[in-house]
Design a protein around this motif. Structure first.
Motif, PDB file in Angstrom:
ATOM      1  N   VAL A 153      71.189 -10.051  37.423  1.00 49.19           N
ATOM      2  CA  VAL A 153      71.577 -11.204  38.156  1.00 49.19           C
ATOM      3  C   VAL A 153      71.427 -12.440  37.022  1.00 49.19           C
ATOM      4  CG1 VAL A 153      71.354 -13.027  39.797  1.00 49.19           C
ATOM      5  CG2 VAL A 153      71.205 -10.715  40.417  1.00 49.19           C
ATOM      6  N   HIS A 170      68.084 -22.694  39.070  1.00 49.28           N
ATOM      7  CA  HIS A 170      69.339 -22.375  39.685  1.00 49.28           C
ATOM      8  C   HIS A 170      68.938 -20.940  40.046  1.00 49.28           C
ATOM      9  CE1 HIS A 170      70.397 -26.279  38.218  1.00 49.28           C
ATOM     10  NE2 HIS A 170      70.993 -26.241  39.424  1.00 49.28           N
ATOM     11  N   VAL A 171      68.534 -20.069  39.453  1.00 52.06           N
ATOM     12  CA  VAL A 171      68.145 -18.859  39.864  1.00 52.06           C
ATOM     13  C   VAL A 171      66.950 -18.218  40.139  1.00 52.06           C
ATOM     14  CG1 VAL A 171      68.781 -16.266  38.987  1.00 52.06           C
ATOM     15  CG2 VAL A 171      70.515 -18.013  38.435  1.00 52.06           C
ATOM     16  N   PRO A 174      64.987 -20.455  42.927  1.00 50.13           N
ATOM     17  CA  PRO A 174      65.482 -20.238  44.531  1.00 50.13           C
ATOM     18  C   PRO A 174      65.170 -18.737  44.824  1.00 50.13           C
ATOM     19  CG  PRO A 174      67.268 -21.093  43.171  1.00 50.13           C
ATOM     20  CD  PRO A 174      66.259 -20.880  42.212  1.00 50.13           C
ATOM     21  N   LEU A 175      65.405 -17.902  44.071  1.00 49.48           N
ATOM     22  CA  LEU A 175      65.133 -16.511  44.301  1.00 49.48           C
ATOM     23  C   LEU A 175      63.552 -16.026  44.493  1.00 49.48           C
ATOM     24  CD1 LEU A 175      67.953 -14.514  42.457  1.00 49.48           C
ATOM     25  CD2 LEU A 175      67.901 -15.177  44.699  1.00 49.48           C
ATOM     26  N   SER A 250      66.809 -19.007  55.078  1.00 51.28           N
ATOM     27  CA  SER A 250      67.333 -18.200  56.146  1.00 51.28           C
ATOM     28  C   SER A 250      68.828 -18.013  56.024  1.00 51.28           C
ATOM     29  CB  SER A 250      67.069 -18.554  57.541  1.00 51.28           C
ATOM     30  OG  SER A 250      67.527 -19.880  57.625  1.00 51.28           O
ATOM     31  N   LYS A 251      69.351 -19.026  55.076  1.00 50.93           N
ATOM     32  CA  LYS A 251      70.900 -19.058  55.205  1.00 50.93           C
ATOM     33  C   LYS A 251      71.417 -17.845  54.381  1.00 50.93           C
ATOM     34  CE  LYS A 251      71.167 -23.244  53.337  1.00 50.93           C
ATOM     35  NZ  LYS A 251      71.821 -23.973  52.466  1.00 50.93           N
ATOM     36  N   TRP A 252      70.676 -17.445  53.468  1.00 50.30           N
ATOM     37  CA  TRP A 252      71.049 -16.344  52.696  1.00 50.30           C
ATOM     38  C   TRP A 252      70.279 -14.972  52.641  1.00 50.30           C
ATOM     39  CZ3 TRP A 252      67.459 -15.005  48.766  1.00 50.30           C
ATOM     40  CH2 TRP A 252      66.466 -16.206  48.468  1.00 50.30           C
ATOM     41  N   LYS A 253      69.123 -14.984  53.311  1.00 56.00           N
ATOM     42  CA  LYS A 253      68.307 -14.002  53.237  1.00 56.00           C
ATOM     43  C   LYS A 253      68.541 -12.909  54.027  1.00 56.00           C
ATOM     44  CE  LYS A 253      63.304 -13.649  53.395  1.00 56.00           C
ATOM     45  NZ  LYS A 253      62.138 -14.210  53.713  1.00 56.00           N
TER      46      LYS A 253
END
Lengths: 253, 351
Positions: A153, A170-171, A174-175, A250-253
């Motif tokens: 990624v 940005h990577v 957040p991750l 929670s939006k993406w997990k």
């Protein structure tokens, strides 16, 4: 769905209510020997209101809370910053890992005698203990979070033209958030436990100090009030970070 | 779009690879797992260390980091950013380059509509995107910052056969319309005939053979190349008669076939084992490229079944999926009908 949720809630509440009721009955009827050392729940609640109205509880609570907020924030922010740098730059991780691996296993309260000599018995002492208690786990979790980011990624971000700094913010960050929040969640509760212990040993103000005074006066009701506050605050802090993590991931997990 | 040239690329896998990819060409790198195909893509992208040189239109890019090479890379497992929704994923490269909000919006909107992703714009990769949709998002993201070279690393591996086939066609259409120099990596020989202008067969870190599909298909230079291509059925043409509209009838050893014809003499015809159909009953329709034969042998190498069928004096090598074969309920010695679809027949022109 709503019905199922509410029934789950009641299954959670019922044992607590049952336990309190049992406690009340046992204490009121003197069913166990040495019952003077176990005041009924209603007495504990009354004492809670008395302590609150007299301002004594609030004063000590504020002292503990302030120490925790300062120590925990400083420890966590420093842990996150060092964790990001060490997770990001392999050379720094390799350099500092042995030192951290040696210091991490020392329990936060193990530092107390040393810090009492170095810092003295003052406001800085519990703050320093909480700092140590928060720093290492948050540092470890942040490093793990950064290092767990899929290398491909990151490569994808590079081929898309992103600079290393852009990728960090940005990577990587957040991750790594779920891992960072795991560390914060664990340590938020731990900070309360540690501050109480430090106050019981060395500091004249705070919830821990109040418990020690109550102990010398054989005021079990006050001790239980303090323990209930400790339990409640651990729960609130842990839930706060679970909520914040949910909000952010929670939006993406 | 630039011509990409690799000169003497050597690293932990590659051993002196020389390769030139023409402007706007789609080159397929075919090789087994671990042959060095992905490493070559990483070398072009600037993601793997190497000795030798990579040039884009004659200009060396060896000292440029990945972010400055203007390369779009579609990874094997898509590698979408899980914390960004579809439109943010596509916008990532544009924002990283500091484009204005309006420019980013315009480009993302354009790609969302050309990849038919508008209805998924706000969805997150791990929240209900199918494999095909993820693949389209990843391709749109790779193309968003106007790359000059597109690198595709086995992009359809994780998809079912039908979706993969559909997306291969779509990718080819996109590659043609963008006229972008493309390197496509696969270990699946079936993809080769559908995808590439030329193929380069990679074996143990070297380029074993390079040429058009027909060139490599009809004249594999080594056993490893031949086995990678699935040992195609190659027949010598005894005579041919041009029919109408680009087809000719060729006589082989005891059988005749109708094949594509462009006016040049036909020397050989070939067909891959997996492009031949088998039927118990006589297939309906005109009796063109429908041959009657007898099964000589059956060999199971799960999930594939290799069947040898004798038609006339030629022996056809056929590959079927295990379940297809089981449905046919056939065995060695049975009579069968085989169908050789015109579009899968390759023709080698003579002098």
């Amino acid at each position: 769905m709503k019905k199922r949720k509410s029934s789950t809630f009641w299954w959670g509440v019922l044992p607590v209510v049952g336990f309190l009721a049992l406690w009340e009955v046992i204490a009121r009827r003197g069913l166990i020997s040495g019952h003077l050392l176990l005041p009924p729940f209603s007495v504990v609640i009354r004492e809670f209101f008395d302590l609150t109205s007299s301002g004594l509880l609030l004063e000590n609570f504020e002292a503990s809370l302030l120490r925790i907020v300062i120590g925990f924030c400083a420890g966590s922010v420093t842990g996150i910053l060092f964790g990001i740098i060490m997770g990001w730059k392999e050379i720094l991780r390799r350099t500092f890992s042995p030192i951290i691996a040696l210091l991490y296993p020392i329990p936060a309260l193990g530092w107390l005698p040393l810090l009492m000599l170095w810092i003295g018995i003052n406001e800085m002492l519990p703050i320093a203990i909480i700092f140590i208690c928060s720093f290492f786990p948050v540092l470890y979790n942040t490093i793990t979070g950064i290092r767990q980011v899929n290398k491909k990624v990151v490569d994808a971000a590079r081929t898309l033209g992103a600079s290393e700094r852009y990728i960090l913010f940005h990577v990587f960050l957040p991750l790594a958030l779920p891992n960072i929040f795991t560390g914060l969640q664990l340590e938020a509760g731990m900070a309360w436990r540690v501050v109480i212990a430090a106050e019981m040993v060395a500091i004249p103000t705070g919830i821990g100090a109040l418990m020690m005074k109550a102990e010398s006066l054989i005021r079990v009701d006050i001790i239980i009030v303090c323990l209930m506050i400790l339990s409640f605050m651990c729960l609130v802090f842990e839930r706060l970070f679970i909520y914040l993590e949910g909000k952010l991931t929670s939006k993406w997990k | 779009m630039p011509t990409v040239e690799l000169k003497g690329i050597t690293n932990y896998i590659c051993r002196g690879v020389n390769l030139a990819i023409e402007n706007g060409e789609l080159l397929v790198l075919l090789g087994r797992t671990g042959a060095g195909k992905t490493t070559l893509l990483n070398v072009i992208a600037g993601l793997a260390p190497y000795k030798g040189s990579v040039t884009f239109d004659g200009v060396e890019v060896d000292s440029l980091p990945a972010r400055k090479r203007k390369v779009g890379y579609l990874f094997q497992d898509f590698c979408l950013f899980p914390h960004l929704n579809v439109q943010e994923n596509i916008a990532f490269g544009l924002r990283a380059k500091g484009l204005s909000k309006s420019d980013v919006f315009r480009r993302v909107d354009e790609l969302l509509s050309s990849f038919k992703l508008q209805h998924l714009a706000d969805r997150y990769p791990n929240k209900g995107l199918s494999g095909g949709e993820k693949q389209r998002v990843a391709l749109a993201r790779a193309l968003a910052p106007w790359p000059e070279v597109l690198l595709l690393d086995e992009p359809f591996n994780s998809l079912d056969l039908r979706t993969a086939k559909h997306l291969r066609m779509e990718l080819k259409r996109i590659q043609r319309s963008f006229h972008i120099t493309t390197v496509y990596v696969t270990h699946n020989q079936r993809e080769v005939s559908e995808m590439g202008d030329r193929i380069a067969v990679i074996h143990k870190g070297r380029v074993e053979q390079i040429g058009t599909y027909g060139e490599v298909f009809f004249a594999p230079k080594s056993k490893s190349v031949s086995s990678l291509l699935g040992s195609p059925n190659i027949f010598h043409c005894k005579s041919f008669t041009p029919l109408t509209s680009g087809i000719a009838q060729v006589k082989l050893n005891g059988i005749s076939l109708v094949v594509p014809y462009d006016g040049c003499p036909i020397e050989k015809v070939a067909i891959s084992p997996w492009n031949i159909y088998v039927s118990r009953q006589k297939p309906p329709g005109p009796e063109i490229n429908r041959l009657r034969g007898i099964i000589l042998s059956v060999r199971r190498t799960s999930p594939i079944v290799n069947v040898k069928v004798k038609c006339g004096n030629e022996t056809l090598n056929i590959e079927l999926q295990e379940e297809q074969w089981d449905d046919l309920e056939l065995q060695a010695g049975n009579m069968v009908f085989v169908i050789l679809p015109l579009r899968w027949i390759e023709v080698k022109r003579g002098e």
